[in-house]
Write a protein that holds these residues in place. Structure first.
Motif, PDB file in Angstrom:
ATOM      1  N   LEU A  45       1.062   4.166  -2.779  1.00  8.67           N
ATOM      2  CA  LEU A  45       0.851   5.580  -2.495  1.00  8.67           C
ATOM      3  C   LEU A  45       1.921   6.459  -3.167  1.00  8.67           C
ATOM      4  CD1 LEU A  45      -0.261   5.683   1.258  1.00  8.67           C
ATOM      5  CD2 LEU A  45      -1.650   6.117  -0.776  1.00  8.67           C
ATOM      6  N   ASN A  76      -7.914   2.166   3.733  1.00  7.41           N
ATOM      7  CA  ASN A  76      -7.270   2.736   2.543  1.00  7.41           C
ATOM      8  C   ASN A  76      -8.190   3.683   1.783  1.00  7.41           C
ATOM      9  OD1 ASN A  76      -5.031   1.289   3.163  1.00  7.41           O
ATOM     10  ND2 ASN A  76      -5.517  -0.413   1.781  1.00  7.41           N
ATOM     11  N   ALA A  77      -7.559   4.670   1.130  1.00  7.61           N
ATOM     12  CA  ALA A  77      -8.241   5.593   0.241  1.00  7.61           C
ATOM     13  C   ALA A  77      -9.335   6.407   0.900  1.00  7.61           C
ATOM     14  CB  ALA A  77      -8.778   4.847  -0.998  1.00  7.61           C
ATOM     15  N   GLY A 107      -2.633   9.094  -3.052  1.00  3.67           N
ATOM     16  CA  GLY A 107      -3.909   9.045  -2.338  1.00  3.67           C
ATOM     17  C   GLY A 107      -3.672   9.180  -0.819  1.00  3.67           C
ATOM     18  N   THR A 154       0.363   7.057  -6.526  1.00  5.85           N
ATOM     19  CA  THR A 154      -0.972   7.628  -6.724  1.00  5.85           C
ATOM     20  C   THR A 154      -1.271   8.856  -5.875  1.00  5.85           C
ATOM     21  OG1 THR A 154      -1.843   6.172  -5.047  1.00  5.85           O
ATOM     22  CG2 THR A 154      -1.999   5.414  -7.333  1.00  5.85           C
ATOM     23  N   GLU A 200       0.838  -1.204   0.000  1.00  3.69           N
ATOM     24  CA  GLU A 200       0.000   0.000   0.000  1.00  3.69           C
ATOM     25  C   GLU A 200       0.875   1.257   0.000  1.00  3.69           C
ATOM     26  OE1 GLU A 200      -3.044   0.375  -0.577  1.00  3.69           O
ATOM     27  OE2 GLU A 200      -3.484   2.421   0.074  1.00  3.69           O
ATOM     28  N   SER A 230      -4.170   7.151   2.679  1.00  9.79           N
ATOM     29  CA  SER A 230      -4.550   5.894   3.345  1.00  9.79           C
ATOM     30  C   SER A 230      -4.103   5.940   4.803  1.00  9.79           C
ATOM     31  CB  SER A 230      -3.909   4.709   2.621  1.00  9.79           C
ATOM     32  OG  SER A 230      -4.573   4.484   1.397  1.00  9.79           O
TER      33      SER A 230
END
Ligand SMILES: [Zn+2]
Ligand SMILES: [Zn+2]
Ligand SMILES: [Zn+2]
Lengths: 436, 473
Positions: free
Chosen positions: B352, B415-416, B357, B355, B348, B359
């Motif tokens: 990241l 996440n996200a 994002g 991306t 994860e 989390s």
């Protein structure tokens, strides 16, 4: 054989009424008059009274259940544990419910303490008292009495069993007449089929207890409340502070209640079954003790009843007199009869002997059949006993008579009862010293 | 060279000696137990015994190996006898000038601690067994003996084990020992038997003879007297008169003279002063001084107390890490293995990096877990954890994962979603969990701590996890 029969028939032909009395006065005066005629008359009178008394008795029963007094059941004894569970269970079946059960274990050396304790814990016995040291039957009964809380006291033997209405029936007489201080229950033989000697005792108990006590109770001279089944007013027995040292404590306490001016009644319909000695040997042991106690208590301890003192009561006197007369005196009189017949009527002795046997046996049959009509219900079928009745003359007339003679002599001259291991020595010493 | 750094506002001191840092805890100056992990050993001044017990117990009862394995020395000037404290400590000194004497012990324990492996078990029993065998290993001790101990609720105390439990939960120690024996970690020998209260398992019982009818202990015994000449039998009371102290028979009025000759005392009867029942066979009741229940001794629980020896397997388990074969909660439905969780976290963080994002990872910790679990036992514990997981599961997305970091710490990914929302969800989750516990477990207080860490692709996954659970040890 033919010759014997011939001879006997010729003998019978010579018998005139006067001659009959001359040869068989013993049978005629004592057996026929006292134990047949008198009893027959009284049984009828009692029956008539019972019929008229019926509403009164029903009322007494009603009042018993209305008042519902606490009744203490005392079960003293040594090594009786094995009987306890059955007995206690049967007491739970009683129609009269307001009872407390007090068991006293008098120095038992078997499992009785364990059995008693567990029954107490289970709530089947209200009180179980264990005396480590044996004190004798009287002390065991007194221990139970001391802790009894009931208005009436019923004394039971652990090895007996009781009809489920027995407690009710033994209590009713107290409500019929408030002057009643004690009531005796009817005791029959449970193991009458076990052996010849138990069968014969079955007949004997029927004659002397079921019939005999109905008669003496009616006449007001009933004198012994069986330890196996007796009921007492608690206040009366408290005045006496319980039982005195035995043997014969049953008869003793009955006399003492009478002396206090209370009536003693016999409840024929309050049924108790007891196991009797099953061999002639064991029976001798039991009877020697019983017969000795008659001398010890009637003629020694309570001889005052026979004396014309201030507290003299005609019925008490008659009760004791009748008892001594028909047991002790008659017992020795029989030997006199035997001696007279042997010395003066020797040629006829065999015939006299046969006639006596036939007379007694015939009487036994008539009595047994006729009297059976006068008792309310029976545990044993009457017909079972019939074939054994011919033995009764030998059992009652000879065997028991000899035992009795030995007992009387032992007690009258040697005070043998004070050595009976039935009581612990420590207590007998004092009894002998006090002359009781 | 001795250097004592005095702190002004409290009486704790740090003593540097022979390359070790000793935490010196003076009488009645409690320090937070977490402080212990930053030192090589602890010295406790013995003056007030209650204080010593409190300090020693809180160190040994802690769940963190950095704390519970720490060497403890008692500084006693005068004779002080508490075998249990001696067993829990690693030695004693008479004064601070004797520090040299304990240095070898500190060295040995510090080295042996390095040998240990701590497996990540979520079973409470496994955790406690691990505590026990690691302590035995560092102390070079092979026996777990019961100590008769007045402060113990069940009468016997296994110092290194029982210290983990509150007084009322001490029987759990016996369950743990049984499990350890089944696992082959310990071997037992019979030592003694104790009888415990059926309601609360306490051994602090008062035995009395009581009335079988009303259970009152207010009873008076009296001898039963049998007067031979007249056969009268009654309690001694019946024979007393008002004039002198001689005995007179109430039936025949004769004076009692000589025991065994004219009277004897065949038995004793008890009179209940409460309900007036008279009896010979009193019941024996045990009154529990802890919960005040008063019951027949037959209701007490007979319990065997055994002494234990560490087996070869037990010794190895300390070094290799103990995994229970029967009691562990390997799989709670809806969770993944902690190792898998770590791997997924790593991916994860990698994701990241590309991306950008947002989390998070979150943790829910049961802060009073040892208290809760010792109260519940292993079956209910498993039930509780299952319930917790199912509540959590229904509040997170299906793509998120849940794992146990330890028996008391649940970790999960969120996440996200923004960090703020993750915190809000966790807050709601805790209130749902509290409701659940209120409805399904009576009288159970479970305290939750939470932590949310936003993922930062500049840091390693290990750093994230350390930050996540650091507050919970
Ligand atoms: Zn308790
Ligand atoms: Zn009581
Ligand atoms: Zn006396």
């Amino acid at each position: 054989m033919d010759e014997l029969l011939d001879n006997y028939i010729r003998f019978l032909a010579t018998l005139t009424p006067a001659y009959f009395v001359e040869l068989f006065w013993f049978y005629f005066v004592f057996e026929f008059v006292r134990y047949f005629l008198l009893e027959f008359i009284v049984l009828n009178l009692a029956k008539i009274r019972a019929v008229f008394n019926k509403p009164h008795k029903e009322d007494a029963r009603r009042r018993l259940f209305m008042e519902n007094p606490l009744v203490s059941i005392l079960i003293p004894g040594k090594n009786e544990g094995k009987h306890l569970f059955k007995l206690v269970n049967s007491l739970g079946e009683q129609t009269y419910k307001n009872i407390e059960i007090i068991v006293v274990c008098d120095g038992s050396d078997d499992d009785t303490p364990i059995i008693g304790r567990s029954l107490e814990k289970a709530g089947l016995i209200d009180m179980f008292i264990r005396n480590e040291v044996r004190g004798g039957k009287a002390s065991a009964a007194n221990t139970a009495l001391r802790f009894a809380k009931g208005k009436y006291i019923i004394h039971l033997d652990a090895d007996c069993s009781y009809d489920n209405d027995a407690m009710e029936k033994i209590l009713i007489p107290f409500f019929e007449d408030e002057r009643v201080g004690g009531v005796g229950g009817n005791v029959s033989v449970r193991n009458y089929k076990e052996s010849l000697v138990t069968t014969l005792q079955g007949v004997e108990y029927f004659n002397t207890i079921t019939t005999g006590r109905t008669v003496t109770s009616y006449l007001g001279i009933y004198r012994i409340i069986s330890g196996a089944f007796g009921a007492f007013r608690a206040d009366v027995i408290d005045q006496l502070k319980g039982w005195d040292i035995g043997p014969g404590l049953d008869g003793d306490i009955t006399v003492k209640i009478r002396k206090k001016g209370y009536k003693i009644k016999f409840a024929q319909d309050a049924n108790c079954l007891t196991s009797v000695p099953n061999t002639f040997r064991k029976l001798i042991k039991q009877r020697l003790r019983w017969d000795k106690s008659l001398v010890r208590f009637r003629m020694r301890k309570h001889k005052d009843v026979l004396m014309p003192t201030a507290s003299f009561k005609m019925l008490d006197f008659f009760s004791a007199f009748e008892n001594i007369m028909y047991n002790v005196v008659l017992n020795f009189k029989w030997y006199v009869y035997l001696l007279i017949m042997l010395s003066f009527y020797r040629p006829l002795f065999l015939n006299i002997f046969i006639t006596n046997i036939l007379l007694y046996t015939a009487t036994n049959f008539v009595k047994f059949i006729v009297y059976s009509l006068y008792r309310e219900k029976a545990h044993a079928s009457m017909s079972y006993f019939l074939i054994y009745l011919p033995c009764m003359v030998f059992y009652f007339g000879i065997y028991l008579r000899v035992v009795r003679t030995v007992a009387y002599i032992q007690e009258l001259f040697f005070k043998k009862s004070y050595q009976d291991p039935w009581n612990p020595r420590k207590t007998s010493v004092h009894a002998k010293h006090l002359g009781i | 060279m001795k250097h004592i750094a005095e702190h002004k506002d409290n009486a704790e001191s740090i003593i540097e000696h022979a390359g070790f840092s000793f935490l010196y805890i003076r009488n009645l100056s409690p320090i937070p137990v977490e402080e212990v992990q930053y030192h090589s050993a602890v010295i406790i001044e013995v003056k007030n015994y209650d204080f010593v017990r409190l300090m020693v117990s809180s160190i040994r009862a802690n769940l963190s190996p950095d704390i519970y394995l720490k060497p403890i020395f008692l500084l006693k000037k005068d004779t002080y006898d508490d075998a249990v404290m001696d067993e829990l400590a690693d030695g004693s000194i008479k004064g601070l000038d004797e520090l040299d004497l304990v240095v070898p012990t500190v060295e040995r324990i510090s080295t042996r601690v390095q040998d240990l492996t701590f497996t990540n078990s979520i079973s409470f029993e496994a955790q406690i067994i691990t505590k026990l065998i690691t302590l035995l290993y560092t102390k070079e001790q092979k026996t777990v003996d019961p100590f008769p101990y007045v402060y113990s609720n069940i009468g016997y105390y296994y110092p290194l084990l029982s210290v983990n439990f509150q007084r009322t939960e001490e029987t759990v120690a016996l369950d743990i020992l049984k499990i350890a024996e089944e696992e082959g970690i310990l071997r037992s020998d019979y030592y003694d038997r104790v009888y415990l209260c059926s309601s609360c398992s306490s051994n602090h019982l008062s035995y009395r003879e009581v009335c079988p009818k009303c259970s009152s202990s207010n009873t008076t015994p009296d001898d039963i007297v049998h007067h031979f000449p007249c056969g009268y039998v009654g309690p001694m009371q019946d024979f007393k008169n008002e004039i002198d102290d001689k005995l007179d028979c109430p039936k025949c009025n004769k004076r009692l003279k000589h025991i065994g000759v004219d009277y004897d005392k065949p038995s004793v009867i008890h009179d209940c002063n409460n309900c007036h029942h008279k009896f010979q066979d009193y019941h024996v009741n045990a009154k529990c001084l802890s919960c005040l229940s008063d019951k027949s001794v037959e209701t007490l629980k007979p319990t065997e107390i055994k002494s234990y020896r560490l087996t070869k397997k037990g010794e190895l388990a300390a070094i290799k890490g103990f995994v229970t074969t029967t009691k562990d909660i390997d799989e709670v439905i809806g969770t993944i293995k902690y190792d898998t969780f770590k791997t997924m976290l790593k991916y994860e963080i990698e994701r990241l990096k590309q991306t950008e994002g947002q989390s998070n990872i979150c943790a829910i910790n049961i802060s009073n877990s040892s208290q809760v679990y010792s109260k519940l036992g292993s079956d209910l514990q498993r039930g509780l954890l299952k319930d917790l997981v199912s509540v959590i599961r229904s509040n997170i997305r299906s793509s998120d994962v849940i794992a146990f970091e330890s028996s008391s710490t649940i970790v999960m990914s969120m996440n996200a979603i923004p960090n703020k929302i993750a915190k809000k969800i966790i807050g709601e989750m805790v209130s749902l969990l509290n409701d659940l516990i209120k409805t399904s477990f009576e009288d159970l207080d479970v305290l939750f701590d939470t932590k949310v860490v936003a993922l930062d692709y500049a840091k390693t996954h290990e750093a994230h996890l350390k930050e996540l659970i650091t507050d919970f040890s």
